[in-house]
Design a protein around this motif. Structure first.
Motif, short mmCIF file in Angstrom:
data_model
loop_
_atom_site.label_atom_id
_atom_site.label_comp_id
_atom_site.label_asym_id
_atom_site.label_seq_id
_atom_site.Cartn_x
_atom_site.Cartn_y
_atom_site.Cartn_z
N ARG A 88 0.83 -1.20 0.00
CA ARG A 88 0.00 0.00 0.00
C ARG A 88 0.87 1.25 0.00
NH1 ARG A 88 -5.03 -0.23 3.96
NH2 ARG A 88 -5.71 1.37 2.51
N HIS A 89 1.98 1.18 0.73
CA HIS A 89 2.87 2.33 0.81
C HIS A 89 3.47 2.65 -0.57
CE1 HIS A 89 5.77 5.14 2.42
NE2 HIS A 89 6.73 4.47 1.84
N ALA A 90 3.89 1.64 -1.28
CA ALA A 90 4.48 1.85 -2.60
C ALA A 90 3.44 2.39 -3.59
CB ALA A 90 5.07 0.54 -3.13
N ARG A 91 2.21 1.89 -3.49
CA ARG A 91 1.15 2.40 -4.38
C ARG A 91 0.85 3.86 -4.09
NH1 ARG A 91 -3.90 0.44 -4.21
NH2 ARG A 91 -4.23 1.19 -6.30
N LEU A 92 0.82 4.23 -2.80
CA LEU A 92 0.57 5.62 -2.43
C LEU A 92 1.71 6.51 -2.90
CD1 LEU A 92 -1.10 7.76 -0.93
CD2 LEU A 92 0.16 7.15 1.13
N LYS A 93 2.93 6.06 -2.73
CA LYS A 93 4.09 6.82 -3.16
C LYS A 93 4.06 7.05 -4.67
CE LYS A 93 9.12 6.54 -3.13
NZ LYS A 93 10.27 5.70 -2.77
N ALA A 94 3.76 6.00 -5.42
CA ALA A 94 3.69 6.12 -6.88
C ALA A 94 2.58 7.09 -7.29
CB ALA A 94 3.47 4.75 -7.51
N TYR A 95 1.44 7.03 -6.62
CA TYR A 95 0.33 7.91 -6.93
C TYR A 95 0.72 9.38 -6.67
CZ TYR A 95 -4.15 10.27 -6.60
OH TYR A 95 -5.19 11.15 -6.77
N LEU A 96 1.34 9.62 -5.53
CA LEU A 96 1.74 10.99 -5.20
C LEU A 96 2.81 11.51 -6.16
CD1 LEU A 96 1.73 10.85 -1.31
CD2 LEU A 96 0.04 11.90 -2.82
N LEU A 97 3.72 10.65 -6.55
CA LEU A 97 4.73 11.06 -7.53
C LEU A 97 4.10 11.39 -8.88
CD1 LEU A 97 7.69 8.66 -6.75
CD2 LEU A 97 7.65 11.14 -6.49
N ASN A 98 3.12 10.59 -9.28
CA ASN A 98 2.42 10.87 -10.54
C ASN A 98 1.68 12.19 -10.48
OD1 ASN A 98 3.29 8.58 -11.84
ND2 ASN A 98 1.51 7.36 -11.27
#
Length: 124
Positions: A88-98
């Motif tokens: 979940r952390h990696a998905r949130l990080k990727a979303y915020l970076l996008n």
């Protein structure tokens, strides 16, 4: 032949993983699978569909005998392995970076347009 309780247990586990890891909404595995389908690789979607079909077939005595236990078990193991690897952390990080990348790009485009307009009007 696969035991109905075993299949239901597997479906519940995958359903909980879909809810926890991907934020899927719904009560059943099928509903949660439909909600997050595009976030899953094709092979995992196919494995979840195999489990859903087996679960449906288990409701009918004659069709229950046609369920391939090895195929269902393999589909469960592959789907479970993939969902365990989702962070979940990696998905949130990727979303915020996008989102940050989109905002930065839009700022560059707007700044470029303002500068070109100012040059065109002779202000710069």
């Amino acid at each position: 032949m696969i035991e109905p309780r075993s299949l239901q247990r597997q479906s519940r586990r995958l359903s909980r993983l879909l809810q926890f890891k991907l934020g899927a909404k719904g009560q059943t595995l099928a509903a949660r699978h439909r909600g997050v389908g595009r976030y899953l690789p094709h092979k995992v979607r196919r494995d979840l569909a195999t489990l859903e079909q087996a679960e449906t077939m288990m409701g009918h005595p004659k069709l229950a005998m046609r369920v391939d236990a090895a195929k269902v078990d393999a589909a469960y193991r592959r789907a479970h392995a993939h969902l365990d690897g989702v962070s979940r952390h990696a998905r949130l990080k990727a979303y915020l970076l996008n989102v940050g990348a989109v905002v930065a790009f839009n700022l560059v485009v707007v700044a470029t347009c303002v500068i070109l307009y100012a040059k065109w009007r002779g202000w710069v």
